[in-house]
Each structure stands twice: as structure tokens, then as C-alpha cells.
Design an enzyme around this catalytic site. Sequence first.
Site, PDB file in Angstrom:
ATOM      1  N   GLU A 306      -3.127   1.147   1.261  1.00 38.32           N
ATOM      2  CA  GLU A 306      -3.059   1.599   2.653  1.00 38.32           C
ATOM      3  C   GLU A 306      -3.091   0.463   3.672  1.00 38.32           C
ATOM      4  O   GLU A 306      -3.883   0.481   4.609  1.00 38.32           O
ATOM      5  CB  GLU A 306      -4.235   2.552   2.936  1.00 38.32           C
ATOM      6  CG  GLU A 306      -4.196   3.780   2.072  1.00 38.32           C
ATOM      7  CD  GLU A 306      -5.447   4.645   2.210  1.00 38.32           C
ATOM      8  OE1 GLU A 306      -5.301   5.862   2.213  1.00 38.32           O
ATOM      9  OE2 GLU A 306      -6.569   4.095   2.296  1.00 38.32           O
TER      10      GLU A 306
HETATM   11  C1  TNX Z   1      -7.542   6.999  -0.021  1.00 39.72           C
HETATM   12  S1  TNX Z   1      -7.668   5.762  -2.633  1.00 39.72           S
HETATM   13  C2  TNX Z   1      -8.071   5.722  -0.020  1.00 39.72           C
HETATM   14  C3  TNX Z   1      -9.438   5.521   0.427  1.00 39.72           C
HETATM   15  C4  TNX Z   1     -10.074   6.775   0.923  1.00 39.72           C
HETATM   16  C5  TNX Z   1      -9.691   7.904   0.010  1.00 39.72           C
HETATM   17  C6  TNX Z   1     -10.372   9.191   0.332  1.00 39.72           C
HETATM   18  C7  TNX Z   1      -7.273   4.601  -1.913  1.00 39.72           C
HETATM   19  C8  TNX Z   1      -6.722   3.561  -2.738  1.00 39.72           C
HETATM   20  N1  TNX Z   1      -7.436   4.650  -0.596  1.00 39.72           N
HETATM   21  O1  TNX Z   1      -9.487   4.520   1.407  1.00 39.72           O
HETATM   22  O2  TNX Z   1     -11.444   6.608   0.957  1.00 39.72           O
HETATM   23  O3  TNX Z   1      -8.319   8.085   0.081  1.00 39.72           O
HETATM   24  O4  TNX Z   1     -10.106  10.148  -0.630  1.00 39.72           O
END
Ligand code: TNX
Length: 494
Positions: A306
Site C-alpha cells: 500500500e
Molecule cells: C491491509 S495487509 C494492510 C494493513 C491493514 C490491513 C487491515 C497489508 C499488507 N496492508 O495495513 O492493517 O489491511 O486488514
Amino acid sequence: MVIPMTDVIPIPMELHPDPSADFTLTGSTVLAVSGGAVAEPTATWLAALLRHGTGFALPITVGAAHAGSVIALELGDADPSLGDEGYTLTVRPGSVVIRAATGAGLFHGAETLRQLLPGSVETAGGRGPWTVSGGQIVDRPRYPWRGAMLDVARHFFSVADVERYIDEIALYKINILHLHLTDDQGWRIAINGWPQLTAVGGSTEVGGGTGGYYTQDQYRQIVAYAASRYVTVVPEVDGPGHVNAALASYPELTCSGTAPPLYTGIDVGFSSLCVGKAVTYQFLDEVLGQLAAMTPGSYIAIGGDEAGGTPPEDYTAFIEKAVQTVAAHGKTAVGWAEIAAAPLPSGTIAEYWDTADGGASLERAVQDGVKVVLAPANRCYLDQKYDDNTTLGLVWAGPTSVETAYDWDPTSYGVPAAQVEGVEAPLFSETLTTMADIEQMAFPRLPGIAEIGWSPQSTHDWSSYRLRLAAQAPRWEAMNLDFYRSPEVSWPAG
Ligand code: TNX
């Protein structure tokens, strides 16, 4: 009632029950350990557990064979096909013999024996009889990586909480604890030379609480505790995104030179390290170097998810650099599957999570020939609500029922079998503040992911699994483990 061998979770590879060969642990049973010092810590651990539950003396004898009632941990002379985590457990009227080539195998065998004893063995002065079903178990894992990820960044959890979670995951033969140590809301690991990371970056958490962090000695304590349960800690420092806590601590890590305020919300994808600055790589080298020095396991996780605040060409440049830095410190990099956008050395592990991206990150990882850990969010994310009645948790990939978390096959994602390293159950903590919250979300879904990681696919069957899962409840109650009584499972009256 004697617990049938089929109730063990993860279900063993081979079961050969022999109803005429039950064993009963009594006040005269001894624990005999042979084959070398590597076997002794598991003997000490098992003896403590059984003494506490049964009240028996259970003395440990080293070396010599014992004529009377015995539980034997025997290191060596194991069938080589059982690999470096497998074991055999043989129950006869006078003895239980656990044999393995390694300490890990003996420990897994001891956890199996624990599950074959009544759940009340988990409480002081539990109620026997302590009878174990007769026969033989021959067992080894399907995958080398059976992970649980814990997010101590969104909310901080104490060393004692993390140790308790290690005990809980080890009961189900999980062997990797992926520790998500940093994120926008908190920096949880002391780094020498960068004191503001913890003084500022560690000072809060989601919702504005006081946060916290581990000193390097506390981190080493967690790592050593995990090792005693044959769990390898994989520390994660997320980047180039998920770094607001670091930027708030050190303005030089931002491109503008101005520190953002601390962040206590739950948005993602807004912060970024300044990829063009030399100080970013000095920071990265010192952080990853110190983590590598404190971490005996071979893996360091670099995040990579992300990165909405980082331009794409900067993203790949950063990941390439981070992977090289991990290698320069003698470790192998693990990252969320987005890292496959950058060139990766073949041993790298890409962890697939984002079921919303249509599998694009996974396809790239497969093409790159790297190893893959499967943690598809709509199956494995323990932070997703179970159903409409769940108060804790998020919903973006869920709701995720106990059946949904259990009923899938790692070979169905288009990853060649040789590239699948294993599975993982991440637990992000935006909505979780206590150990009981962790337990409510992990149990009863985590044992299902553990079984996918350990047991042969041919054993996979929801209709029998839900009955076996129900049989875990008395043990969880005895452990004071706070699980969700999902209506999908017919729990015994508590
Ligand atoms: C996605 S999983 C994210 C996290 C969040 C999560 C909540 C991932 C690699 N990144 O930053 O905490 O969703 O479910």
C-alpha cells in the site's frame, strides 16, 4: 473419554490407532530424554506443563532406558522422510515414545501428546484420568512456512502478551511469528542512534493511547521465547509506505523536511519515505542491520504494501534497495506481494494478501520465480469480522467465517507447487486493544489456517473438521483462552 487421535489439530499425516494400547499417565511415570542436549528444553517444558496439570512428580531421567511407566523423548534414528520437523509418537500400555531427528520434531510431537490429554491438563490440579489413545502417529508438515502475523504497531502489545500468543500458535504447530513492528501509528522497536523513533514514534497508537515499544533486550527476549517453542520471529519494518511514525520522529526522512503530526487514525497509503534522499538509505541500513543482528532467523520483512504515497518508479527503486540491504546483512527479504514489481533475487518471499487486486501482484511474483506465502485476505485475515454480530474487526475483505478461513487449498492460486513456501494468518490490530481481543479474532480461525499449512490436502474436510474443532473448546476454557463461539460449530456446553 479418551481423546481420539483424529482430534489432533492439525490432523497428523498418518494415524494408526490401536484401542488395545492406551497409556495412562500416573504418579509413577517418568519423562526419559535421550539422544542429546537438544532434546532437554522440550522435556523441561513438557514436564512443567504436565506437572502443573496432573500434580504428578514426573521426574526427568536423562539417557538410560527406563523399565516402568515412561514418556520418552528420543532424538535421532528417525525416519529421514519425516524431514526436519516431523516425528513419530507411539503409544503403548507402558510408554509413550516421541522420536524425531530434530528438536523441532520432538517439540511438535510433545504438542501432539498435549492435545491427546484431556483439556483440563492445562489447569493446576486438572482432573484425570490421564489416558492417551493407543497406537502410532507418523507426522510431518505439508509446508515449511506456517505463519502467524501480529500487528503491534496499530496497538502495542506487551512482551507478556506476545509470549502468550507464541504459546497459543505453537500449540497448533505454527512455526513463524511475523511481527509487524512499525506502521503509520507507531514505531515499536528501539534502534540505536535513532532515539526519536521510539520516544516520538512509539508514543501513541490507534485511538490516541500511549503506545509503547520494545527495547532491544525485550525484542531479544521475545525471539528467545519463540525459539524455545520452535517459532522463528520474522521482524517487519514497513516501507516505503506505512511510515508516518518514523517521519513524525525524523523530519529529514520526509522530502519536504517537515515532520508530519503523529497519526492515530486507521487510513492507509498516505505516508512515504523520501526515496531520493541519501539519509533514507542510511536509516534503512541501520534499522535493518540492527534487526538482522538481533534476529537469528533467516528472514527480515520489509513491508512494501500500500505505497500509495510513493511514485511507482520510486517504489521499485526503494524495494530493490531494501532487498539488497537485507541481503547485505546476511538475511533473506520477505515482503507483501507488491514487491514483485521490483527485480527480486530468487530466494525472496512474496506474501500474497490483496485479493482485491485481481491477483496481479501474485502473477508477477510467480513470473519472478520467487517463493510465495499465501495469506489471501478473504481467507486468512484474522482481523476481519466473523459475521454481522462481531463487534471487533474490520470488514474490507470479510466477513470471514470459520468455514471460509478453513475451506481453501493453497494450490488453487496458480502458484506452481515448488514456489509455495506456505501459508500465514495475519492479525492487524486497528480494532484490537487487549489479549482477549487477539484471542477472540484468532480463535477459532487460526487452527484452520494452521491445519492447511501442516496437514495433507487429502485430510481436508469441513464437516469433520468442525467437530474436531469443537473438541478444542475444553482446552481453551482451561487455558482461559477467549475464543469466539461461532454458531457454525456445535460447541460443547461450557
Ligand atoms: C491491509 S495487509 C494492510 C494493513 C491493514 C490491513 C487491515 C497489508 C499488507 N496492508 O495495513 O492493517 O489491511 O486488514
